[in-house]
Design a protein around this motif. Structure first.
Motif, short mmCIF file in Angstrom:
data_model
loop_
_atom_site.label_atom_id
_atom_site.label_comp_id
_atom_site.label_asym_id
_atom_site.label_seq_id
_atom_site.Cartn_x
_atom_site.Cartn_y
_atom_site.Cartn_z
N GLU B 675 0.85 -1.21 0.00
CA GLU B 675 0.00 0.00 0.00
C GLU B 675 0.88 1.25 0.00
O GLU B 675 2.04 1.20 0.40
CB GLU B 675 -0.90 -0.01 1.24
CG GLU B 675 -1.96 -1.09 1.17
CD GLU B 675 -2.78 -1.14 2.45
OE1 GLU B 675 -2.45 -0.38 3.39
OE2 GLU B 675 -3.74 -1.92 2.49
N ALA B 676 0.23 2.37 -0.36
CA ALA B 676 0.98 3.62 -0.56
C ALA B 676 1.74 4.03 0.69
O ALA B 676 2.90 4.45 0.61
CB ALA B 676 0.04 4.72 -1.00
N GLN B 677 1.07 3.90 1.89
CA GLN B 677 1.76 4.41 3.08
C GLN B 677 3.00 3.58 3.41
O GLN B 677 3.98 4.10 3.93
CB GLN B 677 0.83 4.51 4.31
CG GLN B 677 0.27 3.20 4.81
CD GLN B 677 -1.09 2.90 4.20
OE1 GLN B 677 -1.37 3.27 3.05
NE2 GLN B 677 -1.96 2.22 4.94
N VAL B 678 2.96 2.29 3.04
CA VAL B 678 4.15 1.44 3.26
C VAL B 678 5.28 1.92 2.37
O VAL B 678 6.43 2.05 2.79
CB VAL B 678 3.80 -0.04 2.97
CG1 VAL B 678 5.06 -0.91 3.09
CG2 VAL B 678 2.72 -0.53 3.91
N ASP B 680 5.59 4.88 1.04
CA ASP B 680 6.04 6.21 1.48
C ASP B 680 7.04 6.09 2.63
O ASP B 680 8.07 6.77 2.66
CB ASP B 680 4.85 7.06 1.93
CG ASP B 680 3.98 7.48 0.74
OD1 ASP B 680 4.48 7.32 -0.40
OD2 ASP B 680 2.84 7.91 0.95
N ALA B 681 6.72 5.21 3.54
CA ALA B 681 7.60 5.03 4.70
C ALA B 681 8.95 4.47 4.23
O ALA B 681 10.02 4.87 4.72
CB ALA B 681 6.96 4.07 5.71
N GLU B 684 10.97 7.19 2.60
CA GLU B 684 11.50 8.11 3.61
C GLU B 684 12.73 7.51 4.30
O GLU B 684 13.76 8.16 4.45
CB GLU B 684 10.40 8.40 4.64
CG GLU B 684 10.72 9.60 5.50
CD GLU B 684 9.55 9.89 6.46
OE1 GLU B 684 9.85 10.34 7.55
OE2 GLU B 684 8.38 9.62 6.10
N ALA B 736 8.99 -3.46 4.80
CA ALA B 736 8.04 -3.23 3.69
C ALA B 736 7.52 -4.56 3.15
O ALA B 736 6.35 -4.71 2.82
CB ALA B 736 8.70 -2.42 2.59
#
Lengths: 604, 772
Positions: B675-678, B680-681, B684, B736
């Motif tokens: 998923e996108a938030q994974v 993104d993390a 980062e 991830a």
């Protein structure tokens, strides 16, 4: 039969058809091209001669089972007088006459010889023509002929302006109907014809809907590129196109189209030039390779011309100044295109060099502009792997590019080259030696031709030595047959190299008594006359490495030790000797053994 | 034996052995020769011979060597390079392993032809003996029956026995016809002989379309030339002119045609045919070039006869002075003949004609230098006379000296030009520029005189001494003597405060020598001497050199001079100036050119930020010195408004030096898309660790090989610079991966961690999901 008139044509049609069939046309399928061309010209004629508003259209309907082929157009159609003038007279045709009046090129007229309709007889048992002229839309005519020598002409019900030709194919030509039904012919002959051609009366889309990019003005670069690749793929029979180069229109030859680089590996002089030529929308040939330069064996092209002229068979181009002009222009366009790719599209360029590097090496020799543009990036085979010439020059002392010219890759020269410790260009590979020669002239570099007397001497210059050293060397290694050359080279561990003198070897062979037994007397006399003009030289040069510690120590040795070392070293030289027979090799090995034996202490 | 049938069979065998490349080359060789593509022949033959020795095929080697000689001798008349090879082939083709090769007998033809071109008349008897001996060994069914008959008949013609040649060819032709053999080529010698006998009607008849002719380009052209000769002599020169081939493309590359072409040209000139060749200075130069070529090729009798023709034509146009120069050449070339025969007598006869010829009319020159220059003839011979006469009248004219230098072409004219300019330059009021022109002349035509000329000028000091140094320096540089060149250019700078070319040359020389400090100093000097408007360009070049030397204070000083604002005030400049592309070419990188995305980090530096795809050389994070001036003039050139997602392409700068090329670890991360938030993390975290990421575009699915379960896929290229905490990167990726049930692999990183369990686990995932 009421209103029917019978006529006889005025020529020996049987003889003419034989000429056409056997000598002019290569295949019965040409009838499709000829009749579609007539249909197209008829549509043009209607546009020129009437004010009718109509959508030009040609329809082909083939029935392989029945052996019939119908070609129908909605063009000008024919009056009875025109039928008699054009369908029954060899060398006359509507287009031929119209060309005299109109700007044929501008109007897109194709026909010119007035023999096209005759091909119908060449493939048919019977030919029927139903036609209504746009000039007399209330009249219809039916023309019918078996073999063409006699024909019947009668009135028929008027139909929409245009002409329908029905061919009842003879046995030898029935394959044409199958080919038309299959659609293959359409792709070939009239894929670029401006008049839409439909396969079957029910067809909704024309088969020749190809829109070549050179006919479209407002195209974005990316779309143009995509379309060019599509068109190239359509015409290139062997390879995928890698990238395309546009051929813009030019006043001198009135030709446009595109070139492409083939996405398949080429080598040496391999020639896959494939050039399709259309004249006013109709295919003339797929094999006009002479429009491309001989070096362009990795290039394909399709061009459409309004000025080139086909031969009477319309399967080749006439040799003409226009053709020469076009060939010269295509060469320029190709070179400039490659130059732009090398500058602007490095990724594509690398792909081209990977596939066609060898062919480009050869090509660069034939054109100065191409040379300058591509040679900096071409990789040249060397002992250190493929390298650019500038890299080779920078890695060579004093920018002396060493080129190996020895054909024998297993000779002692190979040891010598490794000893040099610099990249040695493999000059026997395709086009390499000439390319290097030309490059060094332009790039303040020099070339050392290894494998020649001068080249080897330049690579291993003689080092002056005092008399004592020379005498020591001679005592150790001297053989009256060798020329002893004291020199210095890396690696220091290598004591010497023996390099044969090919010219001296040949001279010895030609002047030997043995030559009398195998070469005829008169030829041998000429050969000896030539070799007599050559100075007598040693059959080999022994380059002795003064940087080698063993050499230094050995020359200082005295007495039995020096003798033993001498025997050993001479044995080693014998092993290196080029033309050793079994006997001399055996003698050399014996010498090594003897030398070692003498050097080893008694107790070992 | 049919050589080509044999060749087909041999090629078939080689193809079975996988030698496609070799077969292709062997197959093409004869067609290249037929089309007169001799450069291609030279390019190809060494490789063929090397490969044939590799596969140990001496018969094919005989074939290739014979055809190479056909190109070298029977098309290019290049005896100088071909005779050694012809002798070699006679020896090679008579060895036990080759003597039964069907092409071996042709070695004799090659050798006989070589002597024929070296001196056809001189060696006629030897050629007759060789060909008679060989013809006795074969019958008319052999393909070489025709070729050997050609050599024999040609020897008869050269021996001055054209009637015997005609009779011989007629007999041989009849024999060939009876036996189904070839006779096309011997017909050409028959035509030569008939033309020599003045039997022009018969010659013309044999040049008609129904008479067989080989299809090779040179054969066709020879027949055409002979047809034109016959037509001319039969009073039909208008038709002949139409047959005259294009000299540059059709005659020049094929020296064996020179003789027929020249004979035709002489005939046409004699009849002053409209549209035919003009007997002028252009023709003179052309014939001189042909003679030079033939001399270089060792075709000495033809060279002598070509020179004779040149002399005749010079006399015919009333140029006894030119003929006198040509006579010197003729004498020298007669002396080159080992068997001169009647050459000395012909030289003396020519000398008498030259002596008896009236002197040419003096050239017409204008009332002033300007007027003369404007009225210079287009005929280079006339122009030369005009300029020479004018130079005598106005001996200090720089324009005339320049024109003389430009018009000098042959050794006699060069000698005259040097002597005249020398005289002009030594006049009391001579401008210094005349010494420059003299220096240029010597540099180009007589470098052995440069030292003496320079030594004479040096004591005079000033601009003249500078000129001497300048010319000497150029000569030294061209010959790789960098030290002398440097000393000379530096001397120019010291002597001539206005010299502009020497400082520029010195900069380029010093850069080539790798002495960047000195190059920078020279560049400062060059800038000082440059025109005001040109100086900024010098500054940018100084900037580049200063950067290459790491002289940051100087770089900053130049920036200040140019008004370039920097973020920092001292130390190396490492800023972010914007997106560019850098072009890496050889010798910086092999296999290029490569164009990579980069960030400009200063006036002449950039750092690559493109992660290359697998298989391409990776330059990520490399620091480069770049040419401050972009090589792409129009940054919008590749812009396409219809190409969605494309942006304006940045400027391209050429990379000139690699300052640093770190070994980043490039990791291919592939698997099921989290998923996108994974993601993104993950981004980062990786950026925190100093990594760079290149994300693949597009969408695709991955599928489990056994369960056929399908998931959306994704792929990244991750660059981990040297010093990155690899364990931390691995941990971030593991985290991830957990979000997608572990369906994700990063093999390069795992391999670097050297933990067998991890490697095995990732390999299993890759295999199950087809991720490799």
């Amino acid at each position: 039969m009421s209103g029917v008139t019978l006529h006889r044509t005025e020529v020996d049609l049987g003889g003419l058809l034989e000429v056409l069939g056997k000598h002019l046309y290569s295949t019965p399928a040409v009838v499709v091209r000829e009749l579609v061309q007539n249909a197209h010209d008829s549509c043009v004629r209607r546009r020129l001669e009437t004010e009718d508003v109509f959508e030009p259209r040609i329809t082909l309907e083939a029935n392989p089972e029945a052996g019939t082929l119908v070609i129908e157009d909605n063009g000008m159609g024919l009056t009875d007088e025109e039928i008699q003038r054009w369908l029954a007279t060899v060398g006359r045709g509507a287009t031929r006459e119209l060309r005299k009046k109109a700007d044929a090129d501008a109007e897109g007229l194709i026909g010119q010889f007035g023999v096209g309709f005759l091909t119908a007889y060449f493939v048919s048992e019977r030919v029927d023509v139903e036609t209504t002229s746009a000039a007399h839309p209330d009249e219809g005519w039916h023309f019918s002929s078996r073999g063409g020598e006699r024909y019947a002409l009668r009135p028929a019900p008027a139909r929409a302006p245009g002409t329908r030709v029905t061919l009842h194919l003879n046995d030898a030509a029935r394959e044409v109907a199958a080919a038309v039904a299959h659609g293959g012919l359409a792709a070939d002959y009239f894929s670029l014809l401006p008049t839409p051609v439909f396969l079957g009366f029910g067809a909704e889309a024309p088969v020749n809907d190809l829109q070549p990019p050179w006919r479209i003005e407002d195209l974005s670069p990316v779309r143009r590129k995509k379309l060019e690749l599509e068109i190239a793929a359509r015409f290139e029979p062997l390879f995928e196109p890698l990238t395309c180069i546009s051929v813009p229109d030019h006043e001198e030859d009135r030709t446009q189209g595109l070139l492409w680089i083939q996405d398949g590996a080429s080598y040496l002089t391999s020639d896959h030039r494939h050039v399709s030529v259309f004249v006013r929308g109709m295919l003339v040939t797929h094999d006009a390779r002479d429009l491309l330069p001989p070096w362009a064996g990795f290039v394909g092209a399709v061009v459409e011309s309004r000025k080139l002229e086909p031969t009477a068979s319309r399967e080749e181009l006439q040799a003409s100044p226009t053709k020469q002009i076009l060939a010269a222009r295509l060469e320029r366009v190709l070179i400039e295109g490659l130059e732009v790719i090398s500058r602007e599209e490095p990724e594509t360029w690398r792909a081209i060099v990977r596939r066609h590097g060898e062919a480009l090496r050869g090509a660069a020799l034939f054109d100065e502009g191409l040379f300058d543009c591509i040679v900096p990036y071409l990789e040249i085979p060397t002992t250190e792997g493929p390298l650019a010439l500038e890299t080779i020059a920078r890695r060579s002392p004093d920018r002396k590019v060493h080129v190996s010219l020895a054909e024998d890759t297993k000779g002692p020269e190979s040891v010598l080259y490794r000893a040099l410790g610099v990249p040695v260009v493999q000059g026997t590979r395709y086009a390499v030696a000439q390319l290097v020669e030309r490059w060094v002239e332009k790039n303040r570099a020099r070339v050392v031709r290894l494998g020649t007397r001068e080249g080897d001497a330049a690579a291993f210059p003689s080092t002056p030595v005092d008399e004592v050293t020379r005498a020591g060397l001679a005592a150790l290694l001297g053989d009256p047959e060798w020329e002893l050359v004291p020199t210095r080279f890396a690696p220091a561990a290598l004591p010497f190299l023996l390099v044969p003198d090919r010219e001296a070897e040949l001279k010895a062979r030609i002047e030997s008594d043995e030559a009398d037994r195998r070469i005829s007397a008169a030829a041998l006399m000429l050969a000896r006359m030539h070799m007599a003009s050559k100075p007598k030289t040693a059959p080999a040069r022994l380059f002795v490495n003064l940087d080698c510690p063993v050499v230094g120590r050995a020359t200082k040795a005295t007495g039995p030790t020096r003798d033993a070392i001498g025997v050993l070293l001479r044995g080693l030289v014998g092993v290196l000797s080029r033309d050793r027979g079994a006997e001399s090799l055996s003698a050399a090995l014996s010498a090594i053994s003897e030398g070692l034996d003498r050097l080893l202490p008694e107790e070992v | 034996m049919d050589v080509f049938a044999w060749l087909d069979a041999v090629n078939g065998t080689l193809l079975e052995l996988g030698e496609h490349r070799l077969v292709d080359g062997v197959f093409r060789l004869s067609s290249l020769i037929h089309n007169d593509q001799h450069d291609a022949v030279d390019a190809l033959v060494p490789e063929l011979l090397t490969d044939l020795q590799r596969v140990r095929h001496p018969w094919l080697e005989v074939y290739v060597r014979h055809w190479a000689l056909q190109s070298r001798i029977l098309r290019r008349a290049d005896v100088a390079r071909g005779l050694d090879d012809a002798v070699y082939l006679v020896d090679f083709a008579s060895q036990e392993e080759t003597r039964d090769c069907p092409q071996s007998i042709c070695a004799v033809q090659d050798l006989a032809a070589a002597y024929g071109y070296a001196d056809g008349a001189g060696y006629a008897e030897e050629r007759l003996a060789v060909t008679r001996e060989t013809l006795d060994r074969i019958d008319a069914t052999w393909p070489c029956f025709d070729c050997l008959s050609v050599e024999h008949a040609d020897a008869l013609v050269r021996a001055g026995r054209p009637e015997d040649a005609v009779a011989f060819v007629e007999a041989q032709t009849a024999t060939a016809q009876r036996n189904g053999g070839n006779w096309a080529e011997m017909t050409d010698v028959r035509i030569d002989a008939l033309l020599a006998l003045g039997r022009n009607d018969e010659a013309l008849a044999l040049t008609g379309p129904r008479v067989p002719c080989w299809t090779g380009r040179a054969f066709v052209l020879r027949r055409r030339l002979n047809r034109a000769r016959a037509l001319t002599r039969l009073g039909r020169p208008d038709e002949a002119v139409k047959l005259l081939p294009d000299f540059e493309t059709e005659i020049l590359p094929t020296p064996v045609l020179y003789e027929s072409w020249l004979a035709l040209v002489e005939d046409l000139v004699e009849r002053a045919v409209e549209g035919g060749p003009e007997n002028d200075g252009h023709l003179d130069r052309t014939i001189a070039a042909l003679a030079q070529k033939l001399e270089g090729n060792g075709a000495l009798r033809r060279c002598f006869e070509t020179t004779e023709a040149r002399l005749r034509l010079a006399l015919a146009r009333g140029r006894a002075d030119v003929a006198a120069h040509v006579l010197d050449d003729l004498r020298r070339r007669a002396a080159l003949l080992e068997r001169p025969l009647d050459a000395p007598a012909r030289v003396e006869a020519a000398a008498s004609r030259v002596a008896d010829a009236p002197a040419p009319a003096p050239p017409v020159i204008g009332a002033s230098v300007e007027e003369t220059m404007q009225a210079i003839s287009e005929d280079p011979e006339v122009a030369w006379d005009q300029v020479l006469a004018a130079a005598e009248r106005w001996p200090t004219s720089v324009d005339l000296a320049t024109a003389l230098a430009g018009l000098a072409w042959s050794p006699p004219t060069v000698a005259v030009a040097i002597s005249r300019v020398e005289a002009m330059a030594s006049a009391a009021s001579a401008p210094d520029r005349l010494q420059q022109i003299l220096g240029h002349l010597l540099l180009t035509h007589a470098p052995e005189r440069l030292d003496a000329w320079a030594e004479a000028l040096l004591p005079r000091g000033g601009a003249l001494a500078a000129t001497a140094h300048w010319v000497r320096g150029r000569h030294a540089w061209a010959h790789g003597d960098h030290a002398t060149a440097r000393a000379c250019f530096e001397a120019v700078l010291a002597l001539d405060a206005t010299a502009k070319n020497a400082p520029k040359a010195l900069v380029a020389l010093l850069e080539e020598m790798g002495d960047l400090e000195a190059a920078l100093v020279a560049l400062d000097e060059a800038k000082r001497r440059a025109d005001e408007d040109d100086r900024p360009a010098y500054d940018w070049r100084r900037m580049m050199l200063a950067t290459r030397l790491g002289d940051w204070p100087l770089v900053r000083a130049i920036c200040a001079e140019l008004g370039v604002e920097l973020e920092t005030t001292e130390g190396p400049i490492d800023e972010v100036w914007g997106r560019i592309e850098v072009r890496l070419s050889p010798p910086l990188v092999e296999g290029g050119p490569f164009v990579l995305e980069a960030v400009r980090t200063g006036p002449a530096t950039a750092r690559v930020n493109e992660i290359a795809a697998a298989g391409e050389p990776n330059w990520y994070d490399a620091a480069l010195i770049i040419d401050p001036f972009p090589s792409r003039e129009d940054p919008d050139a590749a812009l396409d408004e219809d190409d969605e997602g494309s942006e304006e392409r940045p400027m391209i700068h050429a990379a000139v030096e690699v300052l640093r090329r770190p070994e980043s670890l490039i990791v291919e991360l592939v698997g099921a898309q989290p998923e996108a938030q994974v993601l993104d993390a993950l981004v980062e975290r990786l950026l925190e660790l100093g990594a760079a990421i290149r994300m693949a575009t597009g969408t695709w699915d991955i599928e489990h090989a056994e369960t056929e379960e399908s998931r959306p896929g994704f792929g990244w290229l991750i660059a981990l610079p040297e010093g990155t905490d690899l364990r931390a990167a691995h941990t971030a990726l593991e985290e991830a991966a957990r979000a997608v049930d572990g369906v994700m692999v990063w093999p390069e990183l795992v391999a670097r961690l050297e933990e067998p369990e991890l490697i095995e686990a990732q390999e299993a995932i890759a295999e199950a999901w087809g991720l490799d």
